[in-house]
Structures are given as structure tokens and as C-alpha cells.
Design an enzyme around this catalytic site. Structure first.
Site, PDB file in Angstrom:
ATOM      1  N   TYR A   1       3.071   9.683   0.097  1.00 45.55           N
ATOM      2  CA  TYR A   1       4.200   9.046   0.791  1.00 45.55           C
ATOM      3  C   TYR A   1       5.536   9.280   0.067  1.00 45.55           C
ATOM      4  CZ  TYR A   1       0.273   6.369   2.829  1.00 45.55           C
ATOM      5  OH  TYR A   1      -0.918   6.001   3.419  1.00 45.55           O
TER       6      TYR A   1
ATOM      7  N   LYS B   1       2.247  -1.557   9.152  1.00 43.77           N
ATOM      8  CA  LYS B   1       3.571  -1.125   8.674  1.00 43.77           C
ATOM      9  C   LYS B   1       4.627  -1.541   9.700  1.00 43.77           C
ATOM     10  CE  LYS B   1       7.031   1.897   9.210  1.00 43.77           C
ATOM     11  NZ  LYS B   1       7.783   2.221  10.435  1.00 43.77           N
TER      12      LYS B   1
ATOM     13  N   GLN C   1     -10.542   2.604   2.708  1.00 40.04           N
ATOM     14  CA  GLN C   1      -9.438   2.460   3.659  1.00 40.04           C
ATOM     15  C   GLN C   1      -9.560   3.560   4.707  1.00 40.04           C
ATOM     16  OE1 GLN C   1      -4.914   3.537   3.267  1.00 40.04           O
ATOM     17  NE2 GLN C   1      -5.172   1.567   2.279  1.00 40.04           N
TER      18      GLN C   1
ATOM     19  N   ASN D   1       3.720 -10.014  12.165  1.00 39.69           N
ATOM     20  CA  ASN D   1       2.414  -9.492  11.725  1.00 39.69           C
ATOM     21  C   ASN D   1       1.753 -10.377  10.667  1.00 39.69           C
ATOM     22  OD1 ASN D   1       2.902  -7.413  13.463  1.00 39.69           O
ATOM     23  ND2 ASN D   1       3.468  -5.920  11.895  1.00 39.69           N
TER      24      ASN D   1
ATOM     25  N   ASP E   1       0.846  -1.197   0.000  1.00 37.89           N
ATOM     26  CA  ASP E   1       0.000   0.000   0.000  1.00 37.89           C
ATOM     27  C   ASP E   1       0.881   1.247   0.000  1.00 37.89           C
ATOM     28  OD1 ASP E   1      -2.573   1.503   0.477  1.00 37.89           O
ATOM     29  OD2 ASP E   1      -1.442   2.134   2.247  1.00 37.89           O
TER      30      ASP E   1
ATOM     31  N   TRP F   1      -6.470   1.351   8.357  1.00 40.06           N
ATOM     32  CA  TRP F   1      -5.127   1.953   8.468  1.00 40.06           C
ATOM     33  C   TRP F   1      -4.813   2.226   9.934  1.00 40.06           C
ATOM     34  CZ3 TRP F   1      -4.861   6.875  10.450  1.00 40.06           C
ATOM     35  CH2 TRP F   1      -5.769   7.862  10.060  1.00 40.06           C
ATOM     36  N   SER F   2      -3.535   2.149  10.254  1.00 35.79           N
ATOM     37  CA  SER F   2      -3.030   2.295  11.633  1.00 35.79           C
ATOM     38  C   SER F   2      -3.681   1.323  12.625  1.00 35.79           C
ATOM     39  CB  SER F   2      -3.164   3.745  12.114  1.00 35.79           C
ATOM     40  OG  SER F   2      -2.364   4.606  11.356  1.00 35.79           O
ATOM     41  N   PRO F   3      -3.614   0.009  12.338  1.00 40.88           N
ATOM     42  CA  PRO F   3      -4.195  -0.955  13.285  1.00 40.88           C
ATOM     43  C   PRO F   3      -3.536  -0.900  14.668  1.00 40.88           C
ATOM     44  CG  PRO F   3      -2.773  -2.075  11.691  1.00 40.88           C
ATOM     45  CD  PRO F   3      -2.943  -0.669  11.204  1.00 40.88           C
TER      46      PRO F   3
HETATM   47  N1  LIG Z   1      -5.392   6.219   3.909  1.00 44.85           N
HETATM   48  C1  LIG Z   1      -4.832   6.932   4.864  1.00 44.85           C
HETATM   49  O1  LIG Z   1      -5.168   8.107   5.076  1.00 44.85           O
HETATM   50  C2  LIG Z   1      -3.773   6.300   5.714  1.00 44.85           C
HETATM   51  C3  LIG Z   1      -3.354   6.950   6.899  1.00 44.85           C
HETATM   52  C4  LIG Z   1      -2.373   6.323   7.670  1.00 44.85           C
HETATM   53  C5  LIG Z   1      -1.840   5.107   7.271  1.00 44.85           C
HETATM   54  N2  LIG Z   1      -2.239   4.514   6.100  1.00 44.85           N
HETATM   55  C6  LIG Z   1      -1.678   3.204   5.641  1.00 44.85           C
HETATM   56  O2  LIG Z   1      -1.797   2.265   6.705  1.00 44.85           O
HETATM   57  C7  LIG Z   1      -0.515   1.724   7.003  1.00 44.85           C
HETATM   58  C8  LIG Z   1      -0.417   1.334   8.471  1.00 44.85           C
HETATM   59  O3  LIG Z   1      -0.610   2.444   9.330  1.00 44.85           O
HETATM   60  P1  LIG Z   1       0.591   3.193  10.111  1.00 44.85           P
HETATM   61  O4  LIG Z   1       1.855   2.973   9.379  1.00 44.85           O
HETATM   62  O5  LIG Z   1       0.141   4.597  10.345  1.00 44.85           O
HETATM   63  O6  LIG Z   1       0.651   2.527  11.526  1.00 44.85           O
HETATM   64  P2  LIG Z   1       0.514   1.070  12.178  1.00 44.85           P
HETATM   65  O7  LIG Z   1       0.634  -0.012  11.178  1.00 44.85           O
HETATM   66  O8  LIG Z   1      -0.662   1.123  13.092  1.00 44.85           O
HETATM   67  O9  LIG Z   1       1.771   1.071  13.137  1.00 44.85           O
HETATM   68  C9  LIG Z   1       3.090   1.125  12.704  1.00 44.85           C
HETATM   69  C10 LIG Z   1       3.956   1.259  13.960  1.00 44.85           C
HETATM   70  O10 LIG Z   1       3.819   0.077  14.761  1.00 44.85           O
HETATM   71  C11 LIG Z   1       5.090  -0.540  14.934  1.00 44.85           C
HETATM   72  N3  LIG Z   1       4.883  -1.993  14.805  1.00 44.85           N
HETATM   73  C12 LIG Z   1       4.562  -2.678  13.678  1.00 44.85           C
HETATM   74  N4  LIG Z   1       4.412  -3.985  13.942  1.00 44.85           N
HETATM   75  C13 LIG Z   1       4.647  -4.129  15.275  1.00 44.85           C
HETATM   76  C14 LIG Z   1       4.660  -5.253  16.132  1.00 44.85           C
HETATM   77  N5  LIG Z   1       4.396  -6.478  15.695  1.00 44.85           N
HETATM   78  N6  LIG Z   1       4.959  -5.048  17.455  1.00 44.85           N
HETATM   79  C15 LIG Z   1       5.241  -3.806  17.908  1.00 44.85           C
HETATM   80  N7  LIG Z   1       5.228  -2.697  17.139  1.00 44.85           N
HETATM   81  C16 LIG Z   1       4.943  -2.861  15.821  1.00 44.85           C
HETATM   82  C17 LIG Z   1       5.987   0.014  13.854  1.00 44.85           C
HETATM   83  O11 LIG Z   1       7.302   0.083  14.300  1.00 44.85           O
HETATM   84  P3  LIG Z   1       8.524  -0.627  13.466  1.00 44.85           P
HETATM   85  O12 LIG Z   1       8.439  -0.087  12.066  1.00 44.85           O
HETATM   86  O13 LIG Z   1       9.726  -0.222  14.214  1.00 44.85           O
HETATM   87  O14 LIG Z   1       8.235  -2.116  13.532  1.00 44.85           O
HETATM   88  C18 LIG Z   1       5.416   1.424  13.649  1.00 44.85           C
HETATM   89  O15 LIG Z   1       5.951   2.309  14.618  1.00 44.85           O
HETATM   90  C19 LIG Z   1       0.432   2.870   6.590  1.00 44.85           C
HETATM   91  O16 LIG Z   1       1.770   2.470   6.510  1.00 44.85           O
HETATM   92  C20 LIG Z   1      -0.199   3.282   5.287  1.00 44.85           C
HETATM   93  O17 LIG Z   1       0.135   2.369   4.258  1.00 44.85           O
HETATM   94  C21 LIG Z   1      -3.213   5.095   5.324  1.00 44.85           C
END
Ligand SMILES: NC(=O)c1ccc[n+]([C@@H]2O[C@H](COP(=O)([O-])OP(=O)(O)OC[C@H]3O[C@@H](n4cnc5c(N)ncnc54)[C@H](OP(=O)(O)O)[C@@H]3O)[C@@H](O)[C@H]2O)c1
Length: 266
Positions: A48, A226, A155, A236, A43, A181-183
């Protein structure tokens, strides 16, 4: 990897790889590692600014194109012609002949014009599926009355504190998936250290992150966590070999505050 069927008959991996805030070498390395350990959905978004880094990782992986699912988003309030140009630009940046899914990043005032250009790209087979992001029920309802091709997914911010209950009911009715997004709330509020998650992690011999992902998987929600860490990327992915008991699902449902953590949709 498990797959679901979108409302246009296209298969989508249930769990993909998020790339927000990842650029340059970090992005290239993380996407390469993600592909190597089994992720097939990537994604991204114009916002980005990492399309070219992802392109390098996709090419280096040598994974056949038909096994990949690459999705991006139109991230500005473009008009019809600008959107057409931007679709070609995204494809060029990603070095792809087609995108598996293209979303409108937010409910822009030009959303209908943007989507019209996306529909044209769909008809020309430059994009296999169309979707939206961050559309609340009201906006999505009006939008759907005016577009010819139904979006395949929406999303949206979705995590334990904001479980999108009413949006989910509406999406289910229209055969549109919710993709979270951001689980993990982008690791910003310590949710992974919540005592309930620690208890459940011990009970199921899993990690708090795996409990969260399994919970949303059980609710039929698509996921794109992510991570820039290989160990956590693998962690994950390993969420399909256990099932939370109904009582535990309910305890997790009870954490819902019904409010956006990031201030969307208000
Ligand atoms: N459509 C939209 O407006 C929108 C907005 C936000 C995000 N998104 C999409 O959604 C994706 C996911 O959301 P996000 O990146 O905001 O946040 P997220 O997936 O909720 O969290 C990522 C954070 O969690 C940590 N993490 C990941 N796996 C882990 C685990 N197993 N144990 C402990 N910590 C863990 C990561 O650290 P490390 O990297 O150090 O592991 C990072 O700091 C984004 O990358 C993007 O593609 C879309």
C-alpha cells in the site's frame, strides 16, 4: 470497541480500519479521523506504500501504543534474510518498536522462508502475532504442517457474494480467525444497493453497510472496512447495537455464490 482473543492470547479489535489505495495526505487525514472516531486497529501492507503516512497519524493521535493494534504484511516473495531486513524496514517506516500482527500477503513460493524470519521476529518480540492472507485451505493445511507457530488469522476476500464457507470451517477447527477484506466488494458491483440490503436496512433502521458488517460480525469474522469519509467511518463502527434475526441471516447467507469476485484462489 469489541475484542476477540487470538489463539496466542492477544486481544484483537473485532473491527479495524483498512487503508488499501490510500496514500499521502488522504491517508494521513483518514487514519487520523478513524483513530479519533474510535478505530484502534489499522491494517496496512508493504504494497500500500503508506506506512509513513500512517506513522504520522499514529503519532499525532497521541493514543497510547498499548491501545493500538497495527498490522502490516510482507508483500513480496522475499527470502529469509530479505524478510528479516524488511521487518526492520516496516517498523522503521511505521516508527514503531513492535507490530501487533504481521501477515504474509499472499501464498508466495517462499512462504515458509518468509514465515521463518517472521517467527524469529516473534521470538525477539518485534512482532506480537503472526498470520497469513489469501491462503486457501489446501495451501494453509500444508503450510501449517511445517511451521512452529500457528498463524492467528487468515485475511481473505470475504463478502456477501463470497462467504468463504468451507475455509471458515477449517479455520474454526484450528482456532484461526478469518478476517474479511473488501466486505463491500470495494464498492465495485453495487452490492450496497441490493434490494435485500435495502429491505433489511429499513427493517432494522440501519444502513446497508451496517447490515453487511453486522452479518459478518455475527458469523465470527473480523472486519477491516475502508472509508475516506468521516460519516461513513462512523457508520461502519456502529454495528454492535443490533442483531439480525435468524431468518434474515439465512437470506443473506443465500446470496453466497461461492466464487471470488476478484479472481483469487482459482
Ligand atoms: N490482504 C489482501 O490481499 C487485501 C486485499 C484487499 C483489501 N485488503 C484490506 O481490506 C480493506 C478493505 O477492503 P477494500 O478497501 O478493498 O474495500 P471495502 O472496505 O469493501 O470497500 C471500500 C469502499 O466502500 C466505500 N464505503 C465504505 N464504507 C461505506 C459505507 N458505509 N457506505 C457506502 N460506501 C462505503 C468506500 O468509499 P469511501 O472511501 O468514499 O467511503 C470504498 O469505495 C483494505 O482497505 C485493506 O486494508 C486486503
Amino acid at each position: 470497541m469489541e475484542y476477540k482473543l487470538l489463539n496466542n492470547g492477544i486481544k484483537i479489535p473485532v473491527l479495524g480500519f483498512g487503508t488499501a489505495r490510500m496514500q499521502g495526505e488522504e491517508c494521513y487525514k483518514s487514519v487520523s479521523e478513524a483513530l479519533e472516531c474510535g478505530y484502534r486497529l489499522i491494517d496496512t501492507a508493504q504494497m500500500y506504500e503508506n506506512h509513513k503516512d500512517i506513522a504520522r497519524a499514529l503519532q499525532a493521535s497521541q493514543i497510547p501504543r498499548e491501545e493500538l493494534f497495527v498490522m502490516s504484511k510482507i508483500s513480496h516473495n522475499f527470502n529469509f534474510l530479505q524478510t528479516k531486513e524488511q521487518i526492520y524496514r516496516i517498523l522503521e517506516e511505521l516508527s514503531l518498536e513492535y507490530l501487533d500482527l504481521l501477515l504474509i500477503h499472499e501464498p508466495y513460493s517462499n512462504s515458509l522462508e518468509i514465515y521463518e524470519a517472521m517467527q524469529e521476529a516473534y521470538e525477539s518480540k518485534l512482532v506480537k502475532s503472526l498470520g497469513v492472507s489469501n491462503f486457501n485451505e489446501k495451501f494453509l493445511f500444508k503450510f501449517m504442517q511445517k511451521v512452529a507457530i500457528k498463524p492467528v488469522l487468515n485475511q481473505c476476500e470475504t463478502h456477501l457474494l463470497y462467504q468463504q464457507k468451507s475455509l471458515r470451517i477449517m479455520l474454526l477447527k484450528h482456532d484461526i480467525f478469518l478476517q474479511s477484506w473488501s466486505p463491500f466488494i470495494a464498492n465495485q458491483n453495487g452490492i450496497l444497493k441490493h434490494p435485500l440490503l435495502n429491505d433489511l436496512a429499513k427493517k432494522y433502521s440501519k444502513t446497508p453497510a451496517q447490515i453487511i458488517l453486522n452479518f459478518f460480525y455475527r458469523l465470527g469474522i473480523l472486519l477491516i472496512p475502508k472509508s475516506s469519509n468521516l460519516q461513513r467511518m462512523k457508520e461502519n463502527l456502529e454495528i454492535f447495537d443490533f442483531g439480525l434475526e435468524d431468518g434474515d441471516l439465512q437470506k443473506l447467507k443465500n446470496l453466497d455464490t461461492g466464487k471470488s469476485f476478484f479472481g483469487w484462489y482459482e
